[in-house]
Every structure is written in structure tokens, then in C-alpha cells.
Scaffold this motif. Structure first.
Motif, PDB file in Angstrom:
ATOM      1  N   VAL A  77       0.860  -1.189   0.000  1.00  0.00           N
ATOM      2  CA  VAL A  77       0.000   0.000   0.000  1.00  0.00           C
ATOM      3  C   VAL A  77       0.896   1.239   0.000  1.00  0.00           C
ATOM      4  CG1 VAL A  77      -1.938  -1.107   1.184  1.00  0.00           C
ATOM      5  CG2 VAL A  77      -0.152  -0.005   2.518  1.00  0.00           C
ATOM      6  N   PRO A  78       0.402   2.329  -0.580  1.00  0.00           N
ATOM      7  CA  PRO A  78       1.220   3.548  -0.580  1.00  0.00           C
ATOM      8  C   PRO A  78       1.624   3.929   0.840  1.00  0.00           C
ATOM      9  CG  PRO A  78      -0.709   3.828  -1.978  1.00  0.00           C
ATOM     10  CD  PRO A  78      -0.885   2.530  -1.248  1.00  0.00           C
ATOM     11  N   ASP A  79       2.858   4.367   0.993  1.00  0.00           N
ATOM     12  CA  ASP A  79       3.343   4.794   2.299  1.00  0.00           C
ATOM     13  C   ASP A  79       3.837   6.240   2.206  1.00  0.00           C
ATOM     14  OD1 ASP A  79       5.799   4.585   1.015  1.00  0.00           O
ATOM     15  OD2 ASP A  79       6.457   2.830   2.131  1.00  0.00           O
ATOM     16  N   MET A  80       4.454   6.737   3.267  1.00  0.00           N
ATOM     17  CA  MET A  80       4.918   8.124   3.285  1.00  0.00           C
ATOM     18  C   MET A  80       5.888   8.400   2.134  1.00  0.00           C
ATOM     19  SD  MET A  80       3.309   9.738   5.597  1.00  0.00           S
ATOM     20  CE  MET A  80       4.193  11.253   5.830  1.00  0.00           C
ATOM     21  N   THR A  81       6.772   7.468   1.856  1.00  0.00           N
ATOM     22  CA  THR A  81       7.736   7.653   0.771  1.00  0.00           C
ATOM     23  C   THR A  81       7.014   7.816  -0.558  1.00  0.00           C
ATOM     24  OG1 THR A  81       9.350   6.331   1.985  1.00  0.00           O
ATOM     25  CG2 THR A  81       9.751   6.646  -0.363  1.00  0.00           C
ATOM     26  N   THR A  82       5.969   7.026  -0.772  1.00  0.00           N
ATOM     27  CA  THR A  82       5.188   7.121  -2.010  1.00  0.00           C
ATOM     28  C   THR A  82       4.591   8.516  -2.145  1.00  0.00           C
ATOM     29  OG1 THR A  82       4.539   4.797  -1.665  1.00  0.00           O
ATOM     30  CG2 THR A  82       3.363   6.033  -3.370  1.00  0.00           C
ATOM     31  N   TYR A  83       3.924   8.958  -1.088  1.00  0.00           N
ATOM     32  CA  TYR A  83       3.255  10.259  -1.154  1.00  0.00           C
ATOM     33  C   TYR A  83       4.255  11.403  -1.269  1.00  0.00           C
ATOM     34  CZ  TYR A  83      -1.123   7.918  -0.158  1.00  0.00           C
ATOM     35  OH  TYR A  83      -2.229   7.109  -0.239  1.00  0.00           O
ATOM     36  N   TYR A  84       5.371  11.319  -0.564  1.00  0.00           N
ATOM     37  CA  TYR A  84       6.382  12.381  -0.672  1.00  0.00           C
ATOM     38  C   TYR A  84       6.931  12.463  -2.094  1.00  0.00           C
ATOM     39  CZ  TYR A  84       6.706  13.203   4.403  1.00  0.00           C
ATOM     40  OH  TYR A  84       6.461  13.547   5.704  1.00  0.00           O
ATOM     41  N   SER A  85       7.196  11.321  -2.708  1.00  0.00           N
ATOM     42  CA  SER A  85       7.692  11.324  -4.090  1.00  0.00           C
ATOM     43  C   SER A  85       6.676  11.962  -5.025  1.00  0.00           C
ATOM     44  CB  SER A  85       8.003   9.903  -4.561  1.00  0.00           C
ATOM     45  OG  SER A  85       9.123   9.401  -3.896  1.00  0.00           O
ATOM     46  N   LEU A  86       5.403  11.623  -4.833  1.00  0.00           N
ATOM     47  CA  LEU A  86       4.357  12.189  -5.684  1.00  0.00           C
ATOM     48  C   LEU A  86       4.226  13.699  -5.487  1.00  0.00           C
ATOM     49  CD1 LEU A  86       1.644   9.420  -5.360  1.00  0.00           C
ATOM     50  CD2 LEU A  86       2.962   9.974  -7.405  1.00  0.00           C
ATOM     51  N   LEU A  87       4.292  14.153  -4.250  1.00  0.00           N
ATOM     52  CA  LEU A  87       4.198  15.589  -3.991  1.00  0.00           C
ATOM     53  C   LEU A  87       5.400  16.336  -4.567  1.00  0.00           C
ATOM     54  CD1 LEU A  87       2.729  15.505  -0.385  1.00  0.00           C
ATOM     55  CD2 LEU A  87       1.610  16.463  -2.412  1.00  0.00           C
ATOM     56  N   LYS A  88       6.588  15.750  -4.444  1.00  0.00           N
ATOM     57  CA  LYS A  88       7.775  16.382  -5.029  1.00  0.00           C
ATOM     58  C   LYS A  88       7.638  16.465  -6.545  1.00  0.00           C
ATOM     59  CE  LYS A  88      10.905  14.986  -1.362  1.00  0.00           C
ATOM     60  NZ  LYS A  88      11.961  14.057  -0.968  1.00  0.00           N
ATOM     61  N   LEU A  89       7.098  15.427  -7.117  1.00  0.00           N
ATOM     62  CA  LEU A  89       6.888  15.397  -8.562  1.00  0.00           C
ATOM     63  C   LEU A  89       5.886  16.470  -8.981  1.00  0.00           C
ATOM     64  CD1 LEU A  89       7.125  14.205 -11.370  1.00  0.00           C
ATOM     65  CD2 LEU A  89       5.587  12.387 -10.656  1.00  0.00           C
ATOM     66  N   LEU A  90       4.801  16.585  -8.256  1.00  0.00           N
ATOM     67  CA  LEU A  90       3.796  17.593  -8.581  1.00  0.00           C
ATOM     68  C   LEU A  90       4.364  19.004  -8.510  1.00  0.00           C
ATOM     69  CD1 LEU A  90       0.529  16.332  -6.857  1.00  0.00           C
ATOM     70  CD2 LEU A  90       0.900  16.710  -9.299  1.00  0.00           C
ATOM     71  N   SER A  91       5.342  19.222  -7.633  1.00  0.00           N
ATOM     72  CA  SER A  91       5.915  20.568  -7.513  1.00  0.00           C
ATOM     73  C   SER A  91       6.723  20.948  -8.753  1.00  0.00           C
ATOM     74  CB  SER A  91       6.785  20.683  -6.256  1.00  0.00           C
ATOM     75  OG  SER A  91       7.984  19.969  -6.402  1.00  0.00           O
ATOM     76  N   ARG A  92       7.004  19.986  -9.610  1.00  0.00           N
ATOM     77  CA  ARG A  92       7.752  20.260 -10.845  1.00  0.00           C
ATOM     78  C   ARG A  92       6.860  20.345 -12.074  1.00  0.00           C
ATOM     79  NH1 ARG A  92      10.775  15.577 -11.866  1.00  0.00           N
ATOM     80  NH2 ARG A  92      11.499  16.656 -13.698  1.00  0.00           N
ATOM     81  N   THR A  93       5.604  20.005 -11.941  1.00  0.00           N
ATOM     82  CA  THR A  93       4.750  19.922 -13.122  1.00  0.00           C
ATOM     83  C   THR A  93       4.367  21.297 -13.658  1.00  0.00           C
ATOM     84  OG1 THR A  93       2.779  18.915 -14.062  1.00  0.00           O
ATOM     85  CG2 THR A  93       2.560  19.801 -11.863  1.00  0.00           C
ATOM     86  N   ARG A  94       4.100  21.330 -14.937  1.00  0.00           N
ATOM     87  CA  ARG A  94       3.628  22.562 -15.568  1.00  0.00           C
ATOM     88  C   ARG A  94       2.110  22.548 -15.713  1.00  0.00           C
ATOM     89  NH1 ARG A  94       7.049  20.639 -19.284  1.00  0.00           N
ATOM     90  NH2 ARG A  94       9.193  20.987 -18.773  1.00  0.00           N
ATOM     91  N   ASN A  95       1.480  21.483 -15.276  1.00  0.00           N
ATOM     92  CA  ASN A  95       0.032  21.345 -15.387  1.00  0.00           C
ATOM     93  C   ASN A  95      -0.623  22.142 -14.260  1.00  0.00           C
ATOM     94  OD1 ASN A  95      -2.593  20.619 -15.727  1.00  0.00           O
ATOM     95  ND2 ASN A  95      -2.273  18.429 -15.428  1.00  0.00           N
ATOM     96  N   LYS A  96      -0.688  23.449 -14.442  1.00  0.00           N
ATOM     97  CA  LYS A  96      -1.161  24.336 -13.386  1.00  0.00           C
ATOM     98  C   LYS A  96      -2.622  24.100 -13.030  1.00  0.00           C
ATOM     99  CE  LYS A  96       2.231  27.776 -14.405  1.00  0.00           C
ATOM    100  NZ  LYS A  96       2.625  29.104 -14.158  1.00  0.00           N
ATOM    101  N   LYS A  97      -3.374  23.600 -13.966  1.00  0.00           N
ATOM    102  CA  LYS A  97      -4.812  23.426 -13.754  1.00  0.00           C
ATOM    103  C   LYS A  97      -5.111  22.453 -12.610  1.00  0.00           C
ATOM    104  CE  LYS A  97      -8.786  21.525 -16.080  1.00  0.00           C
ATOM    105  NZ  LYS A  97      -9.153  20.667 -17.159  1.00  0.00           N
ATOM    106  N   ASP A  98      -4.410  21.353 -12.559  1.00  0.00           N
ATOM    107  CA  ASP A  98      -4.757  20.289 -11.625  1.00  0.00           C
ATOM    108  C   ASP A  98      -3.781  20.079 -10.472  1.00  0.00           C
ATOM    109  OD1 ASP A  98      -6.955  19.687 -13.233  1.00  0.00           O
ATOM    110  OD2 ASP A  98      -5.795  18.309 -14.462  1.00  0.00           O
ATOM    111  N   ALA A  99      -2.593  20.633 -10.540  1.00  0.00           N
ATOM    112  CA  ALA A  99      -1.555  20.283  -9.566  1.00  0.00           C
ATOM    113  C   ALA A  99      -1.958  20.596  -8.128  1.00  0.00           C
ATOM    114  CB  ALA A  99      -0.247  20.983  -9.918  1.00  0.00           C
ATOM    115  N   GLY A 100      -2.495  21.767  -7.875  1.00  0.00           N
ATOM    116  CA  GLY A 100      -2.878  22.128  -6.508  1.00  0.00           C
ATOM    117  C   GLY A 100      -3.947  21.218  -5.950  1.00  0.00           C
TER     118      GLY A 100
END
Length: 167
Positions: A77-100
Motif C-alpha cells: 500500500v502507498p506509504d509516506m515515501t510514495t506520497y512524498y515522491s508524488l508531492l515532489k513530482l507535482l511541484s515540478r509539473t507545468r500542469n497548473k490546472k490540476d496540480a494544486g
């Protein structure tokens, strides 16, 4: 451990697509992945040069993890490492519409987890706010800051520094 190291190396070399092939091949040869292996693959996508594609792939992996019967039987199951990686990834995205909204949804998901090692903490909020700052969603950032305070988590210097840097 060697599969995890291989996936990590491929991620650093911007070869997340090859890392995914190796991960999928593990199932075919009855070599069951661990959460560490899975997180190495999510992190490989988090390091990809094209963050928009990487967000899509990483979220597909998390959905697979939550729905695949083999993964569920293995207790993956997703753990803290999974969610942290996803959040770090989202901070780099250019998809401004959905990232927040995606970052906030991840916080909601973390809050719903029954695993005691997963829960909202200052770092999770900081990463989600960083996503909102990156995409210019300051209203959502303020909302997350209020939510953080209401949760009894005082914002730290890093959070205020990131907010002030946008001014």
C-alpha cells in the motif's frame, strides 16, 4: 535490494520507462516486489525530465497498487515515501490546472490511511504548499496553511520562507 538499486539507477538516468518494464517483468517471473521496489519506481518517474508525463505514470502506479489483487495480497500500500515522491513530482509539473487540487487530494488520502505510519505532518503540508506556490495557486496554499494550523501542526520556517519567496 538489487532490483530497487537498478530502478533507482535507471531513474537517475531518466530511464523510468525501462524501470517500469523491469518492474512489470518481476511479476512475470514470480519475483514479487516490495514497497521499497515500488517506491523506487515511483521515484524514478519523479526524476523524469518531463514532469507532466511523470505525474500521469506515477499516479497510474499508485492506482495499480491500490487495485491490483496481487499487490493487495502482498500488503503493498502507498506509504509516506510514495506520497512524498508524488508531492515532489507535482511541484515540478507545468500542469497548473490540476496540480494544486491533486496535492490537496494526496493530503486527504494520507489522512484517510489506516496505517499508523502515514498521517499528516508538517513535511507533507510543506510539500503540498510548495506545489500550490509553484503553480501560482496561492488561495489553495493559504487554505492548506489554515488546515495545517487547525490540525495542530505549527508551520515551520521553511514553509514561511517558501511563501515569502513568492512575494
Amino acid at each position: 535490494p538489487s532490483c530497487r538499486a537498478t530502478l533507482q539507477t535507471l531513474g537517475k538516468a531518466d530511464k523510468a520507462d525501462i524501470a517500469t518494464l523491469i518492474f512489470n517483468a518481476m511479476f512475470q517471473v514470480n519475483m514479487m516486489p516490495t514497497m521499497e521496489t515500488f517506491n523506487a519506481l515511483v521515484d524514478a518517474w519523479a526524476q523524469a525530465q518531463d514532469p507532466y508525463v511523470a505525474v500521469e505514470r506515477a499516479l497510474e502506479l499508485v492506482l495499480l497498487l491500490k487495485r491490483d489483487q496481487t499487490c493487495l495480497q502482498l500488503g503493498l500500500v502507498p506509504d509516506m515515501t510514495t506520497y512524498y515522491s508524488l508531492l515532489k513530482l507535482l511541484s515540478r509539473t507545468r500542469n497548473k490546472k490540476d496540480a494544486g487540487s491533486m496535492a490537496e487530494a494526496m493530503l486527504d488520502e494520507m489522512e484517510r490511511q489506516t496505517d499508523s505510519s502515514i498521517g499528516l505532518n508538517a513535511e507533507a503540508f510543506r510539500l503540498a504548499m510548495k506545489v500550490c506556490i509553484h503553480v501560482g495557486d496561492m488561495g489553495r496554499c493559504e487554505s492548506l496553511l489554515s488546515r495545517m494550523e487547525e490540525s495542530g501542526l505549527p508551520p515551520n520556517v521553511e514553509i514561511y520562507r517558501e511563501i515569502l519567496q513568492t512575494l
